[in-house]
Structures are given as structure tokens and as C-alpha cells.
Design a protein around this motif. Structure first.
Motif, PDB file in Angstrom:
ATOM      1  N   LYS A  83      16.188 -35.108  91.811  1.00 52.52           N
ATOM      2  CA  LYS A  83      15.051 -35.663  91.077  1.00 52.52           C
ATOM      3  C   LYS A  83      15.279 -35.570  89.567  1.00 52.52           C
ATOM      4  N   THR A  84      15.021 -36.664  88.861  1.00 48.57           N
ATOM      5  CA  THR A  84      15.165 -36.666  87.399  1.00 48.57           C
ATOM      6  C   THR A  84      13.937 -37.223  86.681  1.00 48.57           C
ATOM      7  N   GLU A  85      12.987 -37.805  87.408  1.00 46.84           N
ATOM      8  CA  GLU A  85      11.785 -38.387  86.812  1.00 46.84           C
ATOM      9  C   GLU A  85      10.571 -37.977  87.624  1.00 46.84           C
TER      10      GLU A  85
ATOM     11  N   SER B  89      13.655 -29.935  76.858  1.00 49.01           N
ATOM     12  CA  SER B  89      12.722 -30.894  77.454  1.00 49.01           C
ATOM     13  C   SER B  89      11.746 -30.078  78.280  1.00 49.01           C
ATOM     14  N   VAL B  90      10.457 -30.252  78.029  1.00 48.64           N
ATOM     15  CA  VAL B  90       9.455 -29.388  78.654  1.00 48.64           C
ATOM     16  C   VAL B  90       8.491 -30.206  79.506  1.00 48.64           C
ATOM     17  N   GLY B  91       8.377 -29.829  80.772  1.00 45.66           N
ATOM     18  CA  GLY B  91       7.410 -30.444  81.666  1.00 45.66           C
ATOM     19  C   GLY B  91       6.535 -29.362  82.269  1.00 45.66           C
ATOM     20  N   CYS B  92       6.344 -29.418  83.576  1.00 49.37           N
ATOM     21  CA  CYS B  92       5.558 -28.385  84.249  1.00 49.37           C
ATOM     22  C   CYS B  92       6.372 -27.105  84.366  1.00 49.37           C
ATOM     23  N   MET B  93       5.709 -25.992  84.279  1.00 50.73           N
ATOM     24  CA  MET B  93       6.371 -24.688  84.227  1.00 50.73           C
ATOM     25  C   MET B  93       7.302 -24.418  85.412  1.00 50.73           C
ATOM     26  N   PRO B  94       6.887 -24.653  86.687  1.00 49.95           N
ATOM     27  CA  PRO B  94       7.785 -24.298  87.788  1.00 49.95           C
ATOM     28  C   PRO B  94       9.054 -25.144  87.846  1.00 49.95           C
ATOM     29  N   CYS B  95       9.018 -26.322  87.237  1.00 50.95           N
ATOM     30  CA  CYS B  95      10.135 -27.268  87.365  1.00 50.95           C
ATOM     31  C   CYS B  95      10.880 -27.478  86.054  1.00 50.95           C
ATOM     32  N   THR B  96      10.732 -26.556  85.113  1.00 46.73           N
ATOM     33  CA  THR B  96      11.406 -26.650  83.823  1.00 46.73           C
ATOM     34  C   THR B  96      12.194 -25.378  83.564  1.00 46.73           C
ATOM     35  N   SER B  97      13.449 -25.539  83.139  1.00 46.20           N
ATOM     36  CA  SER B  97      14.274 -24.385  82.798  1.00 46.20           C
ATOM     37  C   SER B  97      14.965 -24.616  81.461  1.00 46.20           C
ATOM     38  N   ARG B  98      15.549 -23.575  80.922  1.00 46.83           N
ATOM     39  CA  ARG B  98      16.257 -23.686  79.653  1.00 46.83           C
ATOM     40  C   ARG B  98      17.493 -24.568  79.805  1.00 46.83           C
ATOM     41  N   THR B  99      17.922 -25.135  78.691  1.00 42.42           N
ATOM     42  CA  THR B  99      19.067 -26.045  78.682  1.00 42.42           C
ATOM     43  C   THR B  99      20.180 -25.469  77.821  1.00 42.42           C
ATOM     44  N   ALA B 100      21.392 -25.469  78.338  1.00 45.79           N
ATOM     45  CA  ALA B 100      22.545 -24.988  77.586  1.00 45.79           C
ATOM     46  C   ALA B 100      22.921 -26.007  76.514  1.00 45.79           C
TER      47      ALA B 100
ATOM     48  N   THR C 279      -7.110 -29.642  96.554  1.00 39.85           N
ATOM     49  CA  THR C 279      -7.563 -28.813  97.674  1.00 39.85           C
ATOM     50  C   THR C 279      -6.992 -29.324  98.994  1.00 39.85           C
ATOM     51  N   ARG C 280      -6.938 -30.639  99.124  1.00 42.01           N
ATOM     52  CA  ARG C 280      -6.457 -31.237 100.368  1.00 42.01           C
ATOM     53  C   ARG C 280      -4.933 -31.191 100.495  1.00 42.01           C
ATOM     54  N   GLU C 281      -4.216 -31.482  99.417  1.00 32.76           N
ATOM     55  CA  GLU C 281      -2.772 -31.671  99.511  1.00 32.76           C
ATOM     56  C   GLU C 281      -1.941 -30.515  98.964  1.00 32.76           C
ATOM     57  N   ASP C 282      -2.536 -29.646  98.175  1.00 33.04           N
ATOM     58  CA  ASP C 282      -1.772 -28.529  97.609  1.00 33.04           C
ATOM     59  C   ASP C 282      -2.628 -27.267  97.549  1.00 33.04           C
ATOM     60  N   PRO C 283      -3.190 -26.853  98.683  1.00 33.35           N
ATOM     61  CA  PRO C 283      -4.126 -25.716  98.670  1.00 33.35           C
ATOM     62  C   PRO C 283      -3.463 -24.399  98.274  1.00 33.35           C
ATOM     63  N   GLU C 284      -2.171 -24.243  98.542  1.00 31.04           N
ATOM     64  CA  GLU C 284      -1.465 -22.998  98.224  1.00 31.04           C
ATOM     65  C   GLU C 284      -0.715 -23.083  96.895  1.00 31.04           C
ATOM     66  N   ARG C 285      -0.803 -24.192  96.218  1.00 33.53           N
ATOM     67  CA  ARG C 285      -0.119 -24.414  94.937  1.00 33.53           C
ATOM     68  C   ARG C 285       1.396 -24.214  95.036  1.00 33.53           C
ATOM     69  N   ASP C 286       1.962 -24.632  96.165  1.00 29.72           N
ATOM     70  CA  ASP C 286       3.409 -24.506  96.331  1.00 29.72           C
ATOM     71  C   ASP C 286       4.074 -25.855  96.616  1.00 29.72           C
ATOM     72  N   LEU C 287       3.314 -26.947  96.429  1.00 29.34           N
ATOM     73  CA  LEU C 287       3.860 -28.267  96.719  1.00 29.34           C
ATOM     74  C   LEU C 287       5.037 -28.584  95.798  1.00 29.34           C
ATOM     75  N   TRP C 288       5.029 -28.040  94.572  1.00 29.08           N
ATOM     76  CA  TRP C 288       6.125 -28.279  93.628  1.00 29.08           C
ATOM     77  C   TRP C 288       7.461 -27.845  94.213  1.00 29.08           C
ATOM     78  N   PHE C 289       7.436 -26.845  95.122  1.00 26.42           N
ATOM     79  CA  PHE C 289       8.663 -26.326  95.718  1.00 26.42           C
ATOM     80  C   PHE C 289       9.054 -27.096  96.976  1.00 26.42           C
TER      81      PHE C 289
ATOM     82  N   GLY D 250      17.349 -29.477  82.197  1.00 28.78           N
ATOM     83  CA  GLY D 250      16.492 -28.397  82.671  1.00 28.78           C
ATOM     84  C   GLY D 250      15.290 -28.834  83.475  1.00 28.78           C
ATOM     85  N   ARG D 251      15.167 -30.110  83.720  1.00 28.54           N
ATOM     86  CA  ARG D 251      14.033 -30.618  84.504  1.00 28.54           C
ATOM     87  C   ARG D 251      14.455 -30.753  85.969  1.00 28.54           C
ATOM     88  N   TRP D 252      13.711 -30.126  86.868  1.00 29.33           N
ATOM     89  CA  TRP D 252      14.004 -30.138  88.307  1.00 29.33           C
ATOM     90  C   TRP D 252      15.452 -29.728  88.576  1.00 29.33           C
ATOM     91  N   ARG D 253      15.886 -28.690  87.902  1.00 28.79           N
ATOM     92  CA  ARG D 253      17.277 -28.240  88.017  1.00 28.79           C
ATOM     93  C   ARG D 253      17.642 -27.965  89.482  1.00 28.79           C
TER      94      ARG D 253
END
Length: 243
Positions: A232-234, A206-217, A112-122, A225-228
Motif C-alpha cells: 500500500k502506498t496511498e 511524510s506524516v499520516g495516521c500514527m499507526p501507519c507512519t514511521s521515520r524515514t532514513a 462502531t460497526r466496522e472498527d469497534p476494537e480500533r485495530d482495522l488499520w492492522f 515511512g507510510r504503510w512500511r
């Protein structure tokens, strides 16, 4: 930190040179032998396995279950996971007979304090990982003297030269699959008939959180596909010492 946790911290801090000796002894050990050594070193009540229940997680969980299915398993439910990952967690709990899986969530007041809009991942993915993964893991690991994880050297990047046993703050950190190859992991899934993560067939290696995971060729690294598109890699749980 309570009195028991402080006592444990002092005990493990005094024993930390043991990490180098354990790494030397276990350098060529099998994952089964490494988990047995971790269990013998600190005991079941002070050992935890941290799992994302991701695309390669079943291999480590299966070996752990063979050693002792009652070892506590910590699962970080960040609030951004794929529904398929949550379902896979439940599938593996049943398939492997895991007896103590603890799903840990971030604190609501922190969100609530640090990510009230749920957009901190971006805007700040490092901060998002801190409040949704690093801080919850720190809370979850408070009672434990050592933890197991599934990193492998073949995953590359910061993982290319990980030891089998290392120091992690006041704890011992065991990497039972450090020496494993991709082919060995695939063979484990095949031979043990382990159920795959539901998203693998859709191209997620490799699957992590939905907004920061994409398909891998096919020609990309497993974790590409993580943080494409970012440096950032970890997420931080393996690069920040867990206090």
C-alpha cells in the motif's frame, strides 16, 4: 444527494472536457496561477482545498492564502492522527490567516460497526482508510465542484505522472504543485519562514495516521515511512474517484 448537489453534478459533468483544456493551458503555470484559475473557473463557494497539514502542507496553504485565505480548507481528522499534526493545524491557521478550515471526522456509527476494537488499520488498512478518510472526504466535498491538493510528481509512485488538472468523478481536481521540485518546496519554507511540522526534526518526512507512519532514513523516498512493509502506498483519496 439533494437537488442542489444534483444540479451541480450535472453542470460539472458537462464541463469535464474542460479538465484537459485547463491542464494544457496550465501545464507550466505557477501554483499561484493554478489556484487563481481554479477560483475563476468555479468560484470560492464551489472550490475547496484538501490538506493533511502534513510535512509539506504549509507551502500549498501559503499560496492559497495569498490568493484567497477564505477558500474552504478540508482537514480529515481520522482519529488516528499525531497530536503534533493537530497542533500544527492550529499553528498554520493562525500563521497564515486561514479563515475557513473544516475538520471532518468519520461517522461514529461507522467506526462502531466496522472498527469497534480500533485495530482495522492492522488487519485491513485499505478498509481503515476507506471509513476514516475516503468516505468522510466524499461527504465533505459534496457541495464543491473542484478541489485543490498538494501532490507532487517528485514524490514518485502513483504520483510520478499526475497532470496539473484532472477529472475526479463529477469534479475538477487541481494539482498546483504537480511540477514543483523538492528544492522549490524547501525554498518556499525558507523564504516565507513557514513553520515546519513538529515531527520533521524527529525523522518523519511524510506524516499520516500514527499507526501507519514511521521515520524515514535520509536515503529513502519521502513517503517510504507510510504503510512500511506493505504494498500500500496511498490512502485512497487520490486513487478512488470521490463521488
Amino acid at each position: 444527494m439533494n437537488a442542489l448537489a444534483q444540479q451541480m453534478s450535472v453542470e460539472i459533468r458537462a464541463a469535464l472536457p474542460l479538465a484537459q483544456e485547463l491542464d494544457r493551458v496550465l501545464r507550466t503555470a505557477t501554483p499561484h496561477e493554478i489556484i487563481e484559475a481554479a477560483l475563476k473557473t468555479v468560484g470560492r463557494e464551489r472550490l475547496a482545498l484538501v490538506s493533511s497539514f502534513g510535512t509539506e502542507s504549509a507551502a500549498l496553504l501559503q499560496v492559497m492564502a495569498d490568493v484567497d485565505p477564505a477558500i474552504p480548507v478540508i482537514f480529515l481528522d481520522t482519529g488516528w492522527l499525531f497530536a503534533e499534526t493537530l497542533a500544527y493545524r492550529d499553528t498554520l491557521i493562525d500563521a497564515l490567516g486561514l479563515r475557513d478550515v473544516r475538520s471532518i471526522k468519520p461517522l461514529e456509527e461507522t467506526l462502531t460497526r466496522e472498527d469497534p476494537e480500533r485495530d482495522l488499520w492492522f488487519s485491513d488498512p485499505d478498509a481503515c482508510c476507506r471509513i476514516r478518510k475516503v468516505e468522510p472526504l466524499s461527504r465533505a466535498l459534496a457541495p464543491f465542484a473542484a478541489w485543490l491538493n498538494g501532490r507532487k510528481r517528485f514524490q514518485g509512485g502513483a504520483r510520478a505522472d499526475i497532470p496539473v488538472v484532472e477529472e475526479d468523478g463529477d469534479r475538477l481536481k487541481f494539482n498546483p504543485f504537480a511540477n514543483a521540485t523538492r528544492e522549490q518546496i524547501e525554498a518556499m519554507y525558507r523564504d516565507a519562514k513557514l513553520p515546519p511540522h513538529p515531527l520533521v526534526t524527529s525523522g518523519y518526512m511524510s506524516v499520516g495516521c500514527m499507526p501507519c507512519t514511521s521515520r524515514t532514513a535520509p536515503d529513502e523516498d519521502t513517503r517510504a515511512g507510510r504503510w512500511r512493509g506493505r504494498a500500500k502506498t496511498e490512502c485512497g483519496i487520490h486513487t478512488i474517484k470521490i463521488s
